[in-house]
Design an enzyme around this catalytic site. Structure first.
Site, PDB file in Angstrom:
ATOM      1  N   PHE A 136      37.634  45.721  40.084  1.00 34.77           N
ATOM      2  CA  PHE A 136      37.295  44.785  41.164  1.00 34.77           C
ATOM      3  C   PHE A 136      37.797  43.411  40.750  1.00 34.77           C
ATOM      4  O   PHE A 136      37.479  42.933  39.656  1.00 34.77           O
ATOM      5  CB  PHE A 136      35.775  44.695  41.386  1.00 34.77           C
ATOM      6  CG  PHE A 136      35.395  43.549  42.314  1.00 34.77           C
ATOM      7  CD1 PHE A 136      35.193  43.777  43.658  1.00 34.77           C
ATOM      8  CD2 PHE A 136      35.283  42.243  41.842  1.00 34.77           C
ATOM      9  CE1 PHE A 136      34.868  42.723  44.514  1.00 34.77           C
ATOM     10  CE2 PHE A 136      34.962  41.185  42.692  1.00 34.77           C
ATOM     11  CZ  PHE A 136      34.761  41.431  44.031  1.00 34.77           C
ATOM     12  N   GLU A 137      38.553  42.780  41.623  1.00 34.10           N
ATOM     13  CA  GLU A 137      38.951  41.388  41.409  1.00 34.10           C
ATOM     14  C   GLU A 137      39.208  40.782  42.772  1.00 34.10           C
ATOM     15  O   GLU A 137      39.821  41.423  43.624  1.00 34.10           O
ATOM     16  CB  GLU A 137      40.280  41.276  40.639  1.00 34.10           C
ATOM     17  CG  GLU A 137      40.249  41.639  39.180  1.00 34.10           C
ATOM     18  CD  GLU A 137      41.644  41.624  38.530  1.00 34.10           C
ATOM     19  OE1 GLU A 137      42.652  41.885  39.209  1.00 34.10           O
ATOM     20  OE2 GLU A 137      41.694  41.361  37.329  1.00 34.10           O
ATOM     21  N   VAL A 138      38.739  39.560  42.987  1.00 35.19           N
ATOM     22  CA  VAL A 138      39.247  38.735  44.078  1.00 35.19           C
ATOM     23  C   VAL A 138      39.772  37.502  43.364  1.00 35.19           C
ATOM     24  O   VAL A 138      39.048  36.906  42.562  1.00 35.19           O
ATOM     25  CB  VAL A 138      38.152  38.338  45.092  1.00 35.19           C
ATOM     26  CG1 VAL A 138      38.768  37.556  46.257  1.00 35.19           C
ATOM     27  CG2 VAL A 138      37.409  39.562  45.606  1.00 35.19           C
ATOM     28  N   HIS A 180      43.626  40.324  31.716  1.00 37.91           N
ATOM     29  CA  HIS A 180      43.263  39.358  32.766  1.00 37.91           C
ATOM     30  C   HIS A 180      42.096  38.485  32.317  1.00 37.91           C
ATOM     31  O   HIS A 180      42.064  37.277  32.589  1.00 37.91           O
ATOM     32  CB  HIS A 180      42.830  40.092  34.043  1.00 37.91           C
ATOM     33  CG  HIS A 180      43.957  40.736  34.794  1.00 37.91           C
ATOM     34  ND1 HIS A 180      43.778  41.358  36.010  1.00 37.91           N
ATOM     35  CD2 HIS A 180      45.268  40.865  34.508  1.00 37.91           C
ATOM     36  CE1 HIS A 180      44.935  41.840  36.440  1.00 37.91           C
ATOM     37  NE2 HIS A 180      45.851  41.551  35.545  1.00 37.91           N
TER      38      HIS A 180
END
Ligand SMILES: Nc1nc2c(ncn2[C@@H]2O[C@H](COP(=O)(O)OP(=O)(O)O)[C@@H](O)[C@H]2O)c(=O)[nH]1
Ligand SMILES: *[C@@H]1O[C@H](CO)[C@@H](O)[C@H](O)[C@H]1NC(C)=O
Ligand SMILES: [Mg+2]
Length: 477
Positions: free
Chosen positions: A364-366, A401
């Site tokens: 999950f990443e925004v 990341h």
């Protein structure tokens, strides 16, 4: 009198017949599903719907997928590009199932796609639009409980992005359904699918039918999914054999390593992704447990966030034994990229000497694509890629990341989306407070919440940013 009686009988019979007819019409089972003209007609291919370009069947046959139509995507020519990126126009979409709703939303809920596009393209007036149309962020804000209509307000320059194989189609279908039901059906954001093999027609058909925005399909070029020439193949092979023997998860997989390297250094540079500023990564078989009442892209954009997470944990050290050595070398070579107000305290308990293995879970990443495309991030990725740990070890994109976000960004540029309740096997993020779970109509079991358990790093994020943990967190440790 006899004729008079017959007449009365006839009147009574007609009256009974009329009553019976009225009864059947008003109790007909068709009536239990409200039929609203505007609503029905609004479905492409539905009764009264305008004929969709490229779909002469009126919806009874599978939709056609003409290449290069639909929303124009930058200046990437659809057929000539070496990436063979495909765009499936929304016009060929199958009906999105909102018909089960007992209360039919007003016809305004079916704003044509162009309106959404216009809102997105209207960058100059974005802040005006945002000021006029503030987002409801709490249950007390106006508009909070309206989850029927197309969401008012501006759209960000943003897309969902999924890396997947053709064989992942049903698992990603499940994820898309959840994202659409809980959020995107009211926003219509685009969705980019990337694959190292060409997507097949079934994958495109199924995913396009589920996504409310426009879908795009990109083929990853070989140089983004292969061994760089400086990698010693024998050494890499021995590593895989050794990791297999030690039963390290994905330890003997070549494709998993290409995947991690691609997600670390290349997804945000694919031609299709160059058309956007923000992304939301979605993996197969994830779950969303709560309604999303506001636009997470807007939260990111308006608050100048660059990266966000819902789950954090400790990395499996055998997959990254020298990642921190490479990182320290990068820090020494590129002090100009290290933020003064960084989150080193999230990564290290001794001021940067050793890595504590904490990372944000990147399935999950925004986040900001512009940040990933920045010199700082690219320099970090290239330094790591040179050192070869994607192949000589099994570096994951999550620690890559995360370390980048923690060192290159300001603390306040990393956001924790407590409101986005999420599951990716085997961990769950479920909001801590009961009132919040009720307000957001969550269906997760609070006992499953991973945030405050011993193997989560989320406490560190709260402490380092001086944020109070939510009431009741102690009961979930
Ligand atoms: N196209 C493609 N996608 C892959 C490949 N391997 C993994 N993925 C995708 O990469 C993401 C991560 O893979 P996944 O199997 O979920 O790994 P895990 O979550 O770390 O167990 C998912 O979106 C997968 O669909 C591959 O070989 N080709
Ligand atoms: C969206 O962002 C991309 C990348 O920065 C840019 O090229 C494009 O023009 C933007 N589109 C809009 C509509 O602002
Ligand atoms: Mg996964």
């Amino acid at each position: 009198m006899a004729t008079g009686n017959v007449r009365y009988v006839r009147y009574i019979a007609i009256a009974l017949f009329t009553l019976t007819l009225w009864y059947f019409v008003s109790h007909s089972k068709y009536d239990t599903i409200p039929i609203v003209d505007g609503k029905q007609a609004s479905f492409p291919g539905g009764p009264g719907a305008p004929q969709v370009p490229g779909d002469s069947s009126g919806g009874s046959k599978p939709p056609a997928f003409p290449q290069g139509e639909g929303v124009t995507v930058g200046d990437v020519p659809k057929d000539e590009t070496p990436l063979k990126d495909d765009t499936v126009p929304k016009g060929s979409n199958l009906p999105v199932d909102e018909s089960q709703s007992e209360i039919p939303p007003p016809a305004t809920s079916d704003l044509p796609k162009e309106d959404t596009e216009k809102a997105k393209g209207d960058e100059t007036t974005k802040s005006d639009a945002a000021a006029e149309m503030p987002m409801p962020l709490t249950p007390n804000d106006p508009g909070w409980s309206n989850l029927q209509d197309i969401a008012p307000g501006p759209r960000m320059n943003a897309t969902f992005v999924t890396l997947a194989r053709n064989s992942d189609v049903w698992e990603i279908a499940e994820s898309i359904r959840q994202v659409e039901d809980r959020f995107n059906r009211r926003y219509g954001y685009d969705w980019v699918f990337l694959n190292d093999q060409p997507f097949d027609d079934n994958f495109k058909k199924v995913t396009t039918s589920l996504v409310s925005g426009t879908t795009h399909y990109g083929l990853i070029p070989e140089e983004h999914w292969s061994f760089p020439e400086w990698i010693d193949q024998d050494k890499a092979k021995k590593v895989r054999e050794d990791m297999k023997e030690r039963k390290i998860i994905y330890g003997d997989s070549i494709s998993y390593r290409h995947m991690c390297r691609f997600e670390s250094g290349f997804f945000f540079r694919q031609p299709l992704m160059l058309n956007y500023e923000y992304y939301w990564r979605v993996e197969p078989s994830i779950k969303l447990f709560c309604d999303i009442h506001y636009d997470p892209f807007r939260v990111i954009a308006e608050n100048k966030k660059k990266y966000s997470f819902v789950l954090s944990l400790y990395e499996y050290i055998d997959t990254i034994p020298t990642l921190w050595d490479s990182t320290k070398k990068f820090m020494a070579n590129h002090p100009e990229h290290i933020s003064d107000d960084n989150s080193m305290a999230f990564l290290s308990d001794d001021g940067g000497e050793n890595y504590n293995k904490c990372h944000f879970w990147s399935n999950f990443e925004v986040g900001s694509l512009e940040w990933l495309r920045s010199k700082a991030y690219i320099d970090y990725f290239e330094a790591l890629d040179r050192d070869g740990g994607f192949f000589y070890e099994r570096w994951g994109d999550a620690p890559v990341h995360s370390i980048a976000a923690a060192l290159l960004l300001k603390k306040e540029e990393i956001h924790f989306f407590d409101d986005i309740a999420y599951y990716h096997v085997p961990f769950t993020h479920c909001p801590t407070g009961e009132q919040k779970r009720l307000d957001l109509r969550c269906h997760c079991d609070p006992k499953e919440n991973f945030d405050w358990k011993g193997y989560s790093c989320t406490s560190r994020y709260f402490e380092l940013n001086g944020i109070d943990k939510p009431a009741g967190y102690e009961e979930q440790t």
